[in-house]
Each structure stands twice: as C-alpha cells, then as structure tokens.
Enzyme design. Structure first.
Site, PDB file in Angstrom:
ATOM      1  N   HIS A   1      30.492  31.151  31.221  1.00 15.90           N
ATOM      2  CA  HIS A   1      30.922  31.483  32.568  1.00 15.90           C
ATOM      3  C   HIS A   1      31.570  30.254  33.214  1.00 15.90           C
ATOM      4  CE1 HIS A   1      27.972  35.111  32.952  1.00 15.90           C
ATOM      5  NE2 HIS A   1      28.874  35.253  32.008  1.00 15.90           N
TER       6      HIS A   1
ATOM      7  N   GLU B   1      30.984  28.464  35.921  1.00 15.79           N
ATOM      8  CA  GLU B   1      30.150  27.350  36.371  1.00 15.79           C
ATOM      9  C   GLU B   1      29.765  26.458  35.185  1.00 15.79           C
ATOM     10  OE1 GLU B   1      29.874  30.562  36.832  1.00 15.79           O
ATOM     11  OE2 GLU B   1      28.584  31.097  38.514  1.00 15.79           O
TER      12      GLU B   1
ATOM     13  N   CYS C   1      23.760  31.018  34.871  1.00 19.12           N
ATOM     14  CA  CYS C   1      24.472  29.909  35.519  1.00 19.12           C
ATOM     15  C   CYS C   1      23.561  29.191  36.508  1.00 19.12           C
ATOM     16  CB  CYS C   1      25.712  30.429  36.230  1.00 19.12           C
ATOM     17  SG  CYS C   1      26.985  30.939  35.070  1.00 19.12           S
TER      18      CYS C   1
ATOM     19  N   ALA D   1      57.970  53.935  38.900  1.00 25.57           N
ATOM     20  CA  ALA D   1      59.209  53.296  39.342  1.00 25.57           C
ATOM     21  C   ALA D   1      60.164  54.407  39.731  1.00 25.57           C
ATOM     22  CB  ALA D   1      59.788  52.464  38.211  1.00 25.57           C
TER      23      ALA D   1
ATOM     24  N   TRP E   1      67.205  52.128  32.736  1.00 25.40           N
ATOM     25  CA  TRP E   1      65.928  51.853  33.410  1.00 25.40           C
ATOM     26  C   TRP E   1      66.090  52.053  34.893  1.00 25.40           C
ATOM     27  CZ3 TRP E   1      62.032  51.347  30.158  1.00 25.40           C
ATOM     28  CH2 TRP E   1      62.278  50.850  28.880  1.00 25.40           C
TER      29      TRP E   1
ATOM     30  N   ARG F   1      54.248  43.992  26.084  1.00 23.89           N
ATOM     31  CA  ARG F   1      55.233  43.132  25.423  1.00 23.89           C
ATOM     32  C   ARG F   1      55.258  41.725  26.025  1.00 23.89           C
ATOM     33  NH1 ARG F   1      57.252  48.461  25.204  1.00 23.89           N
ATOM     34  NH2 ARG F   1      58.382  48.433  27.164  1.00 23.89           N
TER      35      ARG F   1
ATOM     36  N   GLY G   1      53.783  61.037  33.758  1.00 21.91           N
ATOM     37  CA  GLY G   1      54.607  61.541  34.822  1.00 21.91           C
ATOM     38  C   GLY G   1      53.965  62.337  35.933  1.00 21.91           C
TER      39      GLY G   1
HETATM   40  C1  AOF Z   1      29.064  34.087  36.762  1.00 21.82           C
HETATM   41  N1  AOF Z   1      30.141  33.379  36.364  1.00 21.82           N
HETATM   42  O1  AOF Z   1      32.043  33.167  35.245  1.00 21.82           O
HETATM   43  C2  AOF Z   1      31.010  35.267  35.267  1.00 21.82           C
HETATM   44  C3  AOF Z   1      29.906  36.011  35.746  1.00 21.82           C
HETATM   45  O2  AOF Z   1      27.584  39.167  29.261  1.00 21.82           O
HETATM   46  P1  AOF Z   1      27.683  37.919  30.067  1.00 21.82           P
HETATM   47  O3  AOF Z   1      26.602  36.934  29.810  1.00 21.82           O
HETATM   48  O4  AOF Z   1      29.047  37.271  29.992  1.00 21.82           O
HETATM   49  O5  AOF Z   1      27.466  38.346  31.597  1.00 21.82           O
HETATM   50  C4  AOF Z   1      28.399  39.139  32.249  1.00 21.82           C
HETATM   51  C5  AOF Z   1      27.984  39.337  33.676  1.00 21.82           C
HETATM   52  O6  AOF Z   1      27.876  38.069  34.328  1.00 21.82           O
HETATM   53  C6  AOF Z   1      29.015  40.109  34.493  1.00 21.82           C
HETATM   54  O7  AOF Z   1      28.738  41.497  34.499  1.00 21.82           O
HETATM   55  C7  AOF Z   1      28.854  39.517  35.875  1.00 21.82           C
HETATM   56  O8  AOF Z   1      27.747  40.090  36.538  1.00 21.82           O
HETATM   57  C8  AOF Z   1      28.546  38.066  35.577  1.00 21.82           C
HETATM   58  N2  AOF Z   1      29.798  37.307  35.448  1.00 21.82           N
HETATM   59  N3  AOF Z   1      28.981  35.403  36.498  1.00 21.82           N
HETATM   60  O9  AOF Z   1      28.164  33.545  37.392  1.00 21.82           O
HETATM   61  C9  AOF Z   1      31.107  33.893  35.622  1.00 21.82           C
HETATM   62  N4  AOF Z   1      31.960  35.813  34.495  1.00 21.82           N
HETATM   63 ZN    ZN Z   2      27.034  33.148  34.983  1.00 24.82          ZN
END
Ligand code: AOF
Ligand code: ZN
Length: 407
Positions: free
Chosen positions: A55, A57, A89, A159, A175, A212, A331
């Site tokens: 994550h 942090e 975290c 679009a 396009w 792409r 569509g």
């Molecule tokens: C944070 N910092 O950068 C993110 C968080 O399966 P895991 O361990 O990656 O946990 C995913 C969950 O953690 C996600 O559903 C959300 O609640 C949290 N994401 N939390 O403190 C992060 N990506």
């Molecule tokens: Zn986290």
C-alpha cells in the site's frame, strides 16, 4: 513548490497526484498516494503501484531513509488496519512513530471503515480526516461504489456530432471525434475493468473494444447478445483467445430466434424446426467456446414480444466475478436499457462540432424516451473538458430514480 507555506490541502494534492499513477494497475483496489513531511520538508513519497502490492503508506515509509519520528503523513484514504495481501498500514505508521496523520476520506471497506483511524488515535497519533474529501472520494468513485453496492460502477460513454448523432444515416461512424478525444477514451479503457457493447454495435461497427494505450490493460469485453447472434467472423470473436470476452445471452431466446428465422411463424412450432434450431444453437455455443468466449447465461427481464436480458441480474453477476467498473459503449438500445434500470453512475458525452443531419441517423440513447422535460435525467457535478476542437461533458447521474416510461 515544497516550502513551509504548504497547507495540508497542498500535501493532499501531492498525495492525489501520486495516487493517480496507479490508474489502471490497482483495481479493484483504490488508488492511494502518500506523502511524509517533517519540519516542512517532504521526506518520503509513495503510492499503491499494483494490485496485490504494498500500500501507499508502506511504500513511502519503506523507502524513507530519514528518521520519521514526529513526522506527519498525508494519505488520500484512511490507512488500513487489516491483514489482506499485505500487513496493516497502521502497524508501520505506529512503528515509524508518525505523530500526525492527515486522511482524505475514510475507507468503505468494512474491514477498515473508521477502525484504521481509531487504532491510530488509540495509540496517541493525531488523526485529521476530511482533507479535500470530495476530490478524494471522486478519485476513487469506482472503488467506493463497488465496495458499498457490490455492483460495477458504470460509466456511459458516447461520441456524437453537434446535432446529436453517433453515426451518419448510412451507419458510417469513423470517426466522430478527433485524435485527442479518442486517445483519452483509450485511457478510460485502461482504467475500467470491463467494457460493454450491444450486439447491434458488434454487427454494425465490428469493433475490437481493446485498449490501444501504450502499456495499457485490455478491459474484459462484455457483449449483450440475448439471442446469440454474434457474427463468427467479428473481431471480438476472433480475438477472444487473447482478450477475455464474455457474451451474455439467454438460451431460450437464442433457440426461439433460430426457430423463427427463415420460417413462417406457423411452421416454427413444428418439432423439426425446434430440433434444428436447438442444433444450430448448440453448434454456435460450441464454436464460440472453442474461440475462448465465456458464455454467461442470463435470465430474461420479462415475457414480452422482444426478449431482453435482465440487466440488473447481469450486472450483479459481473460484480460477483470481480468486475468493479464498466465502460458502457452502447449503442443506443443498450444505453437506453442500462439507463432505464438505473445502472448508470456517470456519463461522458464527447461532442464534435460537426453536423450530419438525417432523421434515421442514430443517436446515443434510443428506446422509449422520457415524456416531459421536467422529468429529464439531470447530471450533477458537471465537468467540461476540451480535446482539440471536441469537448467532453461529464457528470454523475443523481441518486433519484431514472423514470423512463415502461415499454
Ligand atoms: C491503504 N493504503 O494504498 C490501499 C488501501 O488486499 P489488500 O491487502 O491490498 O487490501 C486491499 C484493501 O486495502 C482495499 O479494499 C482498501 O480497503 C485498502 N486499500 N489502504 O491504507 C493503500 N490501497
Ligand atoms: Zn494499507
């Protein structure tokens, strides 16, 4: 621009910019960025780089070479406190003796949902929440919707010309918008987990529906094809081995459709026709499966003249399969049905300053219309962005029910 006059909002903006670098790589996880500040100086930065990875942090703190005791940490989402694919975290924030945590918005994941902030506070860390809360919620609108509703976040994208057509009356549509708008759409395809189109679009445009963008990720292609009419030589079928492709259909509608083809309605009920129709359908199923198509059986909405998939059930099934977001590229018939079922969260309308005229030229949302202007679906939090000579108007579909008249 780092100096002692930076406000918490400035640092949170930095965290949001970092978070965006995870776009297209972290779903269904949220995009999260983190900035660590000590004595008015940024001493560490990090973001959630890929699904399953550390994550934000942890990435910031692990790469920090300075003493973090007494430092302040800015993160756009509440720090997690659960053991998921990575450790909590909150643990590393406490170990590194951070004194204050500025949080953009709380996490909706029930495993966290306020508990992350509470654990930090219980251990004497100051926690301030709600810094740039609206921007932080918006950046992860897909995550919050999916976490809270368990169905995919749906963005309807189309679009059209300035006279409201998505193609000329001949069907030609390449396009409508210019290069810049189209390359932004490629970014959207990278960001959304699924892309959905109706059978009509596949038959007329024969699109590839891939991403792409350089280094981009292909969304899962989802084709709504009630009667299983998808052409065998379409690009979607021919590339299903490389790009995951789901075709949502209904076996009874598919059999009935074959039975009625090339046949007078009266003869259609004969046993011979029934058997032949069933064989044709089974053969199609076999061919599509051999090409790598995932066939998803879906119930019909209701008994009617024209069979229609039960879209609420379909979107529920897709959510269960981990599809957190869908870019709906219509569509007009499918767009109208999805809107009618209140399944659209956001609209991106790209508009090109061109006129093609023609009463028979298709428009982005067809089906039966709303009867009075006062009942129109009004978008909220409107944003207007220019792409060369085109513009994109986007907005959220409000919480009120969309009230289209019954067919
Ligand atoms: C944070 N910092 O950068 C993110 C968080 O399966 P895991 O361990 O990656 O946990 C995913 C969950 O953690 C996600 O559903 C959300 O609640 C949290 N994401 N939390 O403190 C992060 N990506
Ligand atoms: Zn986290």
């Amino acid at each position: 621009m780092e100096d002692c006059n930076m406000t918490p909002e400035d640092y949170m903006r930095m965290a949001l910019d970092l978070a965006r670098q995870g776009e297209g790589k972290v779903s269904p996880n949220p995009m999260v960025g983190c900035v660590v500040v000590k004595d008015g100086r940024v001493i560490a930065k990090g973001y959630h780089e890929k699904y399953g990875g550390f994550h934000a942090e942890r990435n910031a703190l692990l790469h920090c070479t300075e003493d973090t005791q007494g430092a302040e940490l800015y993160v756009n989402l509440e720090p997690c406190c659960h053991h998921g694919k990575t450790p909590p975290c909150t643990d590393i924030i406490l170990q590194r003796k951070i004194s204050k945590v500025y949080v953009g918005c709380l996490d909706s994941n029930p495993k966290v949902a306020g508990k992350g902030a509470a654990i930090l506070r219980d251990h004497g860390v100051q926690v301030e929440t709600g810094i740039l809360e609206e921007e932080c919620r918006k950046l992860n609108e897909v995550f919050f919707h999916y976490m809270e509703k368990h169905t995919p976040f749906v963005a309807m994208k189309y679009a059209m010309t300035l006279d409201g057509k998505i193609a000329c009356e001949t069907g030609d549509s390449r396009w409508v918008t210019g290069e810049e708008a189209r390359s932004y759409v490629q970014r959207m395809r990278n960001r959304y987990r699924g892309i959905m189109a109706g059978i009509g679009t596949v038959q007329i445009d024969n699109p590839l529906l891939n991403c792409r963008m350089q280094g981009g990720r292909n969304p899962v292609r989802i084709i709504c094809d009630t009667c299983l009419r998808i052409p065998r030589d379409s690009q979607v079928v021919q590339t299903a081995g490389e790009i995951k492709t789901i075709v949502a259909w209904n076996p009874r509608a598919a059999r009935d459709f074959r039975q009625l083809q090339d046949t007078k309605a009266a003869d259609a009920l004969s046993g011979d026709h029934k058997r032949k129709a069933l064989e044709q359908m089974e053969e199609t199923v076999e061919y599509l499966t051999s090409k790598g198509i995932v066939l998803l059986e879906n119930p019909l909405k209701e008994e009617g003249e024209k069979p229609e998939l039960d879209l609420r059930k379909l979107f529920g099934q897709l959510g269960t399969q981990g599809i957190d977001s869908i870019l709906l590229e219509g569509g007009g018939t499918l767009n109208a049905s999805v809107l009618r079922e209140n399944l659209v969260q956001r609209v991106y309308a790209f508009i090109a300053p061109k006129l093609v005229a023609g009463a028979d030229a298709k428009s982005p949302i067809e089906g039966r219309g709303i009867l009075r202007m006062k009942d129109a679906v009004e978008l909220q939090d409107i944003e207007v962005v220019s792409f060369g000579s085109d513009i994109c108007i986007s907005g959220r579909v409000g919480k009120e029910e969309v009230c289209l008249p019954e067919l």
